[in-house]
Design a protein around this motif. Structure first.
Motif, short mmCIF file in Angstrom:
data_model
loop_
_atom_site.label_atom_id
_atom_site.label_comp_id
_atom_site.label_asym_id
_atom_site.label_seq_id
_atom_site.Cartn_x
_atom_site.Cartn_y
_atom_site.Cartn_z
N UNK A 77 71.90 31.68 50.61
CA UNK A 77 70.45 31.42 49.94
C UNK A 77 69.83 30.17 49.81
N UNK A 78 68.55 30.25 49.67
CA UNK A 78 67.90 28.71 49.40
C UNK A 78 67.20 29.01 48.07
N UNK A 79 67.53 28.11 47.30
CA UNK A 79 67.23 28.01 45.74
C UNK A 79 66.54 26.68 45.39
N UNK A 80 65.41 27.18 44.67
CA UNK A 80 64.71 26.16 44.10
C UNK A 80 65.32 25.78 42.64
N UNK A 83 67.11 27.43 39.38
CA UNK A 83 67.95 28.50 40.11
C UNK A 83 67.15 29.56 40.70
N UNK A 84 65.97 29.37 40.91
CA UNK A 84 65.15 30.35 41.72
C UNK A 84 65.49 30.48 43.06
N UNK A 85 65.80 31.65 43.43
CA UNK A 85 66.49 32.23 44.77
C UNK A 85 65.02 32.59 45.48
N UNK A 86 64.67 32.05 46.64
CA UNK A 86 63.43 32.16 47.35
C UNK A 86 63.75 32.72 48.66
N UNK A 87 64.99 32.59 49.13
CA UNK A 87 65.59 33.25 50.18
C UNK A 87 66.87 33.46 50.10
N UNK A 88 67.22 34.89 50.54
CA UNK A 88 68.73 35.34 50.59
C UNK A 88 68.80 36.21 51.63
N UNK A 89 70.06 36.00 52.22
CA UNK A 89 70.51 37.06 53.30
C UNK A 89 71.98 37.43 53.06
N UNK A 90 72.57 38.48 53.38
CA UNK A 90 73.83 38.99 52.88
C UNK A 90 74.23 40.11 53.82
N UNK A 91 75.52 40.13 53.79
CA UNK A 91 76.07 41.43 54.24
C UNK A 91 77.23 41.94 53.45
N UNK A 92 77.16 41.34 52.15
CA UNK A 92 78.22 41.91 51.29
C UNK A 92 77.19 41.98 49.75
N UNK A 93 76.76 42.87 49.47
CA UNK A 93 76.05 43.38 48.38
C UNK A 93 76.72 42.95 47.00
N UNK A 134 60.96 19.19 49.89
CA UNK A 134 60.73 20.17 49.10
C UNK A 134 62.03 20.11 48.18
N UNK A 135 61.99 20.41 46.81
CA UNK A 135 63.09 20.51 46.03
C UNK A 135 63.97 21.71 46.20
N UNK A 136 64.72 22.03 47.24
CA UNK A 136 65.44 23.10 47.60
C UNK A 136 66.79 22.76 47.89
N UNK A 137 67.72 23.98 47.57
CA UNK A 137 69.00 23.58 48.10
C UNK A 137 69.74 24.84 48.77
N UNK A 138 70.58 24.54 49.62
CA UNK A 138 71.33 25.47 50.14
C UNK A 138 72.63 25.98 49.66
#
Length: 457
Positions: A77-80, A83-93, A134-138
């Protein structure tokens, strides 16, 4: 409960406690090490993603690149802020739903337990700030599926080792207890045999291990040796005393029968019988007193210690003996007083015994010498009588031993005087020495400690 059972149980319980502590430490270190390794791998992946991250890319370009970094049961996830998730990828819902996104400005890592399909499962989560303006975290999350398997394997191994160690501890504890208790059991059996038969018996020591049990068994055997020796001495004493009393009693009985047959008609025979009976009865009385003295000495451990002037004591004894025996006894000394700490009555008894022997077995002058050394006072009694054969000197301190039986019978000796004297001197931590030559006289040297702290206490 038997001692062997107690030893077995105590050793097993102690072993189990040690194993539980070791198992806990091993499990904790395994988990810590494994999680740290997974954490390093995940952090390295996060840093690699950040290095290749471009903030100007569109959302449609970012997420495919993030998917390239996915592994089994992972989310990225990339989070602003807020705790706003702007990007998320997963193979485990399921994993993505269980773990909520969290913005961070510092490097973080944590583990969490989630309810998975097959029960609880541990998840590792790492968070890193993206420093590109940018104020983002991984945030990356990953199930530690292999860790659970390894944990189960480790638990199985530790459990098996614990059970095996418990069984071995029980067997080893039983063997150890039997080995430790074997000498004690032998001692118990020997004591029971002694109790039943009344006959002292030693413990058979098979292995000389030189440990405390060997020392205990050896001490018991030495005690049995002393007991047997004392029993032999007691039997010998009774035999010797009976033999000594037999002769005067026989004489008394013979003269009593003579008086009973002839009465008092023959005045000479009557007087002879009465004199013999009186003489032998007196000898029995003296012998009985000697027996009592000897018995008291064998059981006595405490002396009445007082300050004694040997010069005054010897002068008093010699004065009495001169009046009784009408013999010349000369006292020599260069120092007065000569002081020691001892039991006055018993030291007086020793001197009288030695002077009495000198009077009995010599006709000439008797000399007494007093001297003082550094730690000892010496009393020397010298006579010029019949002396003692060289091969007899070592035996004269034994009970009832007499060099010349016939002569001793005439003088009334019981053969106990020197034995009593030596016993008294031994109680005073001193020693007695005799030098003699047959036909030339005897010299007796008596050494007494001037001050003996053990006696004084």
């Amino acid at each position: 409960m038997k001692i062997t059972t107690k030893i077995n149980l105590l050793t097993t319980v102690w072993m189990l406690c040690i194993l539980m502590i070791i198992n806990f430490v091993v499990f904790f270190l395994f988990m810590k090490t494994t999680v740290n390794m997974e954490e390093k791998v995940l952090l390295q992946k996060a840093e690699d993603i950040i290095k290749g991250f471009d903030t100007n890319q569109s959302s449609s370009n970012i997420e495919p690149k993030l998917k390239d970094y996915l592994t089994d049961h992972t989310f990225i996830r990339i989070i602003q802020p807020k705790n706003k998730v702007v990007h998320e990828v997963t193979n485990d819902q399921l994993l993505s739903k269980k773990i909520k996104g969290k913005y961070t400005t510092t490097k973080q890592s944590q583990t969490r337990l989630i309810s998975a399909e097959n029960g609880e499962e541990e998840v590792l989560i790492v968070r890193l700030p993206i420093k590109h303006g940018n104020n983002e975290s991984l945030e990356i999350g990953e199930r530690l599926s292999g860790l659970e398997t390894r944990k189960e394997i480790l638990r199985g191994i530790l459990g098996f080792c614990t059970i095996l160690a418990t069984v071995l501890s029980l067997l080893g504890g039983r063997w150890l207890a039997n080995m430790v208790m074997r000498p004690i059991s032998n001692m118990i059996n020997t004591m029971e045999e002694i109790e039943k038969s009344g006959v002292p018996k030693k413990i058979v020591i098979q292995n000389k291990t030189r440990d405390e049990l060997y020392t205990m068994a050896s001490t018991f055997n030495r005690m049995i040796d002393r007991l047997q020796e004392n029993l032999a001495k007691q039997a010998q004493f009774v035999s010797d005393a009976s033999h000594e009393l037999k002769t005067p009693l026989t004489i008394i009985k013979s003269y009593a029968n003579l008086l009973r047959r002839q009465g008092l008609e023959n005045q000479d025979i009557a007087e002879e019988a009465i004199h013999a009976i009186h003489t032998e009865a007196t000898r029995i009385q003296k012998m009985t007193d000697t027996f009592l003295d000897l018995a008291n000495l064998e059981n006595e451990n405490v002396l009445e210690i007082n300050k004694i002037n040997l010069v005054s004591l010897c002068e008093s004894i010699l004065k009495q003996l001169k009046e009784v025996y009408k013999r010349e006894i000369t006292l020599h000394f260069e120092e007065n007083p000569i002081t020691i700490y001892a039991d006055e009555l018993k030291i007086k008894q020793v001197i009288i015994i030695l002077l009495d022997n000198a009077i009995k077995y010599s006709q000439e002058n008797i000399e007494v010498f007093l001297d003082k050394k550094e730690k000892h006072a010496m009393i020397q009694i010298k006579d010029y009588g019949i002396g003692i054969p060289v091969d007899e000197i070592d035996n004269i301190f034994e009970r009832f031993y007499r060099v010349d039986k016939a002569r001793s019978r005439e003088t009334g000796g019981s053969g106990l005087g020197l034995h009593i004297a030596k016993r008294i001197i031994k109680l005073h931590k001193g020693h007695l020495k005799i030098n003699s030559k047959e036909g030339s006289g005897t010299k007796v040297e008596l050494f007494l400690p001037i001050y003996n702290e053990q006696i004084q206490d």
